[in-house]
Design a protein around this motif. Structure first.
Motif, PDB file in Angstrom:
ATOM      1  N   HIS A 127       0.865  -1.180   0.000  1.00  0.00           N
ATOM      2  CA  HIS A 127       0.000   0.000   0.000  1.00  0.00           C
ATOM      3  C   HIS A 127       0.893   1.218   0.000  1.00  0.00           C
ATOM      4  O   HIS A 127       2.114   1.106   0.101  1.00  0.00           O
ATOM      5  CB  HIS A 127      -0.964  -0.012   1.202  1.00  0.00           C
ATOM      6  N   GLU A 128       0.311   2.392  -0.110  1.00  0.00           N
ATOM      7  CA  GLU A 128       1.119   3.600  -0.135  1.00  0.00           C
ATOM      8  C   GLU A 128       1.621   3.942   1.259  1.00  0.00           C
ATOM      9  O   GLU A 128       1.056   3.519   2.258  1.00  0.00           O
ATOM     10  CB  GLU A 128       0.310   4.767  -0.693  1.00  0.00           C
ATOM     11  N   GLY A 129       2.715   4.702   1.334  1.00  0.00           N
ATOM     12  CA  GLY A 129       3.171   5.238   2.598  1.00  0.00           C
ATOM     13  C   GLY A 129       4.494   4.706   3.088  1.00  0.00           C
ATOM     14  O   GLY A 129       5.264   4.109   2.338  1.00  0.00           O
ATOM     15  N   GLU A 130       4.726   4.945   4.379  1.00  0.00           N
ATOM     16  CA  GLU A 130       5.933   4.497   5.062  1.00  0.00           C
ATOM     17  C   GLU A 130       5.536   3.906   6.409  1.00  0.00           C
ATOM     18  O   GLU A 130       4.524   4.292   6.981  1.00  0.00           O
ATOM     19  CB  GLU A 130       6.894   5.669   5.286  1.00  0.00           C
ATOM     20  N   GLU A 131       6.379   2.979   6.904  1.00  0.00           N
ATOM     21  CA  GLU A 131       6.109   2.330   8.184  1.00  0.00           C
ATOM     22  C   GLU A 131       7.378   2.286   9.018  1.00  0.00           C
ATOM     23  O   GLU A 131       8.476   2.137   8.474  1.00  0.00           O
ATOM     24  CB  GLU A 131       5.596   0.907   7.956  1.00  0.00           C
ATOM     25  N   ALA A 132       7.199   2.410  10.312  1.00  0.00           N
ATOM     26  CA  ALA A 132       8.301   2.292  11.255  1.00  0.00           C
ATOM     27  C   ALA A 132       7.790   1.531  12.456  1.00  0.00           C
ATOM     28  O   ALA A 132       6.601   1.584  12.782  1.00  0.00           O
ATOM     29  CB  ALA A 132       8.804   3.672  11.680  1.00  0.00           C
ATOM     30  N   GLY A 133       8.690   0.803  13.102  1.00  0.00           N
ATOM     31  CA  GLY A 133       8.266   0.052  14.271  1.00  0.00           C
ATOM     32  C   GLY A 133       9.395  -0.219  15.228  1.00  0.00           C
ATOM     33  O   GLY A 133      10.577  -0.042  14.899  1.00  0.00           O
ATOM     34  N   TYR A 134       9.008  -0.662  16.418  1.00  0.00           N
ATOM     35  CA  TYR A 134       9.945  -0.964  17.497  1.00  0.00           C
ATOM     36  C   TYR A 134       9.410  -2.182  18.234  1.00  0.00           C
ATOM     37  O   TYR A 134       8.247  -2.182  18.681  1.00  0.00           O
ATOM     38  CB  TYR A 134      10.025   0.244  18.441  1.00  0.00           C
ATOM     39  N   GLY A 138       9.317  -9.795  22.776  1.00  0.00           N
ATOM     40  CA  GLY A 138       9.276 -10.962  21.911  1.00  0.00           C
ATOM     41  C   GLY A 138      10.123 -10.833  20.661  1.00  0.00           C
ATOM     42  O   GLY A 138      11.089 -10.069  20.621  1.00  0.00           O
ATOM     43  N   GLU A 139       9.730 -11.607  19.635  1.00  0.00           N
ATOM     44  CA  GLU A 139      10.468 -11.670  18.374  1.00  0.00           C
ATOM     45  C   GLU A 139       9.523 -11.371  17.218  1.00  0.00           C
ATOM     46  O   GLU A 139       8.325 -11.625  17.299  1.00  0.00           O
ATOM     47  CB  GLU A 139      11.029 -13.076  18.158  1.00  0.00           C
ATOM     48  N   ASP A 155      14.837  -3.928  18.900  1.00  0.00           N
ATOM     49  CA  ASP A 155      15.154  -3.667  17.494  1.00  0.00           C
ATOM     50  C   ASP A 155      14.056  -2.805  16.876  1.00  0.00           C
ATOM     51  O   ASP A 155      12.898  -2.854  17.290  1.00  0.00           O
ATOM     52  CB  ASP A 155      15.272  -4.970  16.693  1.00  0.00           C
ATOM     53  N   SER A 156      14.442  -2.034  15.850  1.00  0.00           N
ATOM     54  CA  SER A 156      13.463  -1.200  15.160  1.00  0.00           C
ATOM     55  C   SER A 156      13.580  -1.396  13.652  1.00  0.00           C
ATOM     56  O   SER A 156      14.536  -1.998  13.164  1.00  0.00           O
ATOM     57  CB  SER A 156      13.666   0.279  15.516  1.00  0.00           C
ATOM     58  N   PHE A 157      12.600  -0.890  12.919  1.00  0.00           N
ATOM     59  CA  PHE A 157      12.600  -1.028  11.463  1.00  0.00           C
ATOM     60  C   PHE A 157      11.923   0.174  10.826  1.00  0.00           C
ATOM     61  O   PHE A 157      11.184   0.913  11.477  1.00  0.00           O
ATOM     62  CB  PHE A 157      11.908  -2.323  11.026  1.00  0.00           C
ATOM     63  N   PHE A 158      12.178   0.347   9.534  1.00  0.00           N
ATOM     64  CA  PHE A 158      11.563   1.392   8.722  1.00  0.00           C
ATOM     65  C   PHE A 158      11.565   0.904   7.283  1.00  0.00           C
ATOM     66  O   PHE A 158      12.563   0.344   6.821  1.00  0.00           O
ATOM     67  CB  PHE A 158      12.365   2.697   8.819  1.00  0.00           C
ATOM     68  N   PHE A 159      10.442   1.080   6.554  1.00  0.00           N
ATOM     69  CA  PHE A 159      10.419   0.694   5.146  1.00  0.00           C
ATOM     70  C   PHE A 159       9.308   1.417   4.401  1.00  0.00           C
ATOM     71  O   PHE A 159       8.386   1.966   5.002  1.00  0.00           O
ATOM     72  CB  PHE A 159      10.292  -0.831   4.981  1.00  0.00           C
ATOM     73  N   ASP A 160       9.422   1.410   3.088  1.00  0.00           N
ATOM     74  CA  ASP A 160       8.435   1.976   2.181  1.00  0.00           C
ATOM     75  C   ASP A 160       7.299   0.968   2.058  1.00  0.00           C
ATOM     76  O   ASP A 160       7.520  -0.176   1.671  1.00  0.00           O
ATOM     77  CB  ASP A 160       9.091   2.235   0.823  1.00  0.00           C
ATOM     78  N   SER A 161       6.069   1.377   2.367  1.00  0.00           N
ATOM     79  CA  SER A 161       4.921   0.471   2.384  1.00  0.00           C
ATOM     80  C   SER A 161       4.554  -0.076   1.009  1.00  0.00           C
ATOM     81  O   SER A 161       3.804  -1.050   0.916  1.00  0.00           O
ATOM     82  CB  SER A 161       3.691   1.182   2.957  1.00  0.00           C
ATOM     83  N   SER A 162       5.066   0.531  -0.071  1.00  0.00           N
ATOM     84  CA  SER A 162       4.751   0.025  -1.406  1.00  0.00           C
ATOM     85  C   SER A 162       5.523  -1.259  -1.710  1.00  0.00           C
ATOM     86  O   SER A 162       5.218  -1.946  -2.680  1.00  0.00           O
ATOM     87  CB  SER A 162       5.045   1.077  -2.481  1.00  0.00           C
TER      88      SER A 162
END
Length: 186
Positions: A127-134, A138-139, A155-162
């Protein structure tokens, strides 16, 4: 959860009627059958995330607004008062979304805590957009554009939702992940 299905169906019907759309018009706009949409509105369907994305796009809104009966009041939402949405088979088996922000038209940011049971996860979506998480606890096995990542607490992450992406909890305990995306899509 029967309550969630009824609430979801009621919201879809209300939004469809507010826009003067017939079942057929919304089904055509979402690329699904009129029968499936009717079942969904009557709390009998179990749509995938992709179907919910398509229906929300056809209604000019986001998925989160399909689950909420009214705007969430105030600036602060206390523990235990936040809305929970359990994803069903095909959407995200063993995944519950705890809403940290209201998901209504006009909002540009969305935040959840994804609560993922051992072995649970989501199907591959884009889908459109961007996502980030922490990862709070757990795993998390995160796959983005065919590349697999194994994340642990902290741990954290970031990526383009497309990019095609999916999640899974490979651990033995429930994972909790703070997840933020823009624009709102869930």
């Amino acid at each position: 959860m029967m309550h969630e299905k009824n609430l979801l169906g009621q919201r879809i019907r209300m939004l469809r009627r507010q826009q003067g759309l017939t079942l057929r018009a919304l089904a055509d706009g979402a690329g699904c059958s009129e029968s499936m949409l009717s079942k969904l509105e009557n709390g009998k369907g179990n749509p995938s995330i992709n179907v919910l994305h398509a229906v929300s796009r056809a209604l000019g809104t986001n998925m989160g607004s399909l689950f909420l009966p009214a705007p969430m009041p105030g600036v602060v939402m206390r523990r235990g008062d936040r809305h929970l949405a359990q994803l069903g088979p095909g959407n995200g088996q063993g995944v519950i979304l705890e809403y940290l922000s209201p998901h209504l038209p006009g909002h540009v940011l969305q935040a959840h805590i994804h609560i993922i049971e051992p072995g649970g996860g989501t199907e591959t979506i884009t889908h459109e957009g961007e996502e980030a998480g922490y990862v709070l606890e757990g795993e998390l096995a995160l796959t983005v554009d065919g590349e697999a990542y194994h994340l642990h607490e902290g741990d954290s992450f970031f990526f383009d939702s497309s990019l095609p992406h999916s999640t899974r909890n490979p651990g033995q305990t429930t994972a909790r992940v703070l997840w933020v995306n823009t624009p709102p899509t869930f």
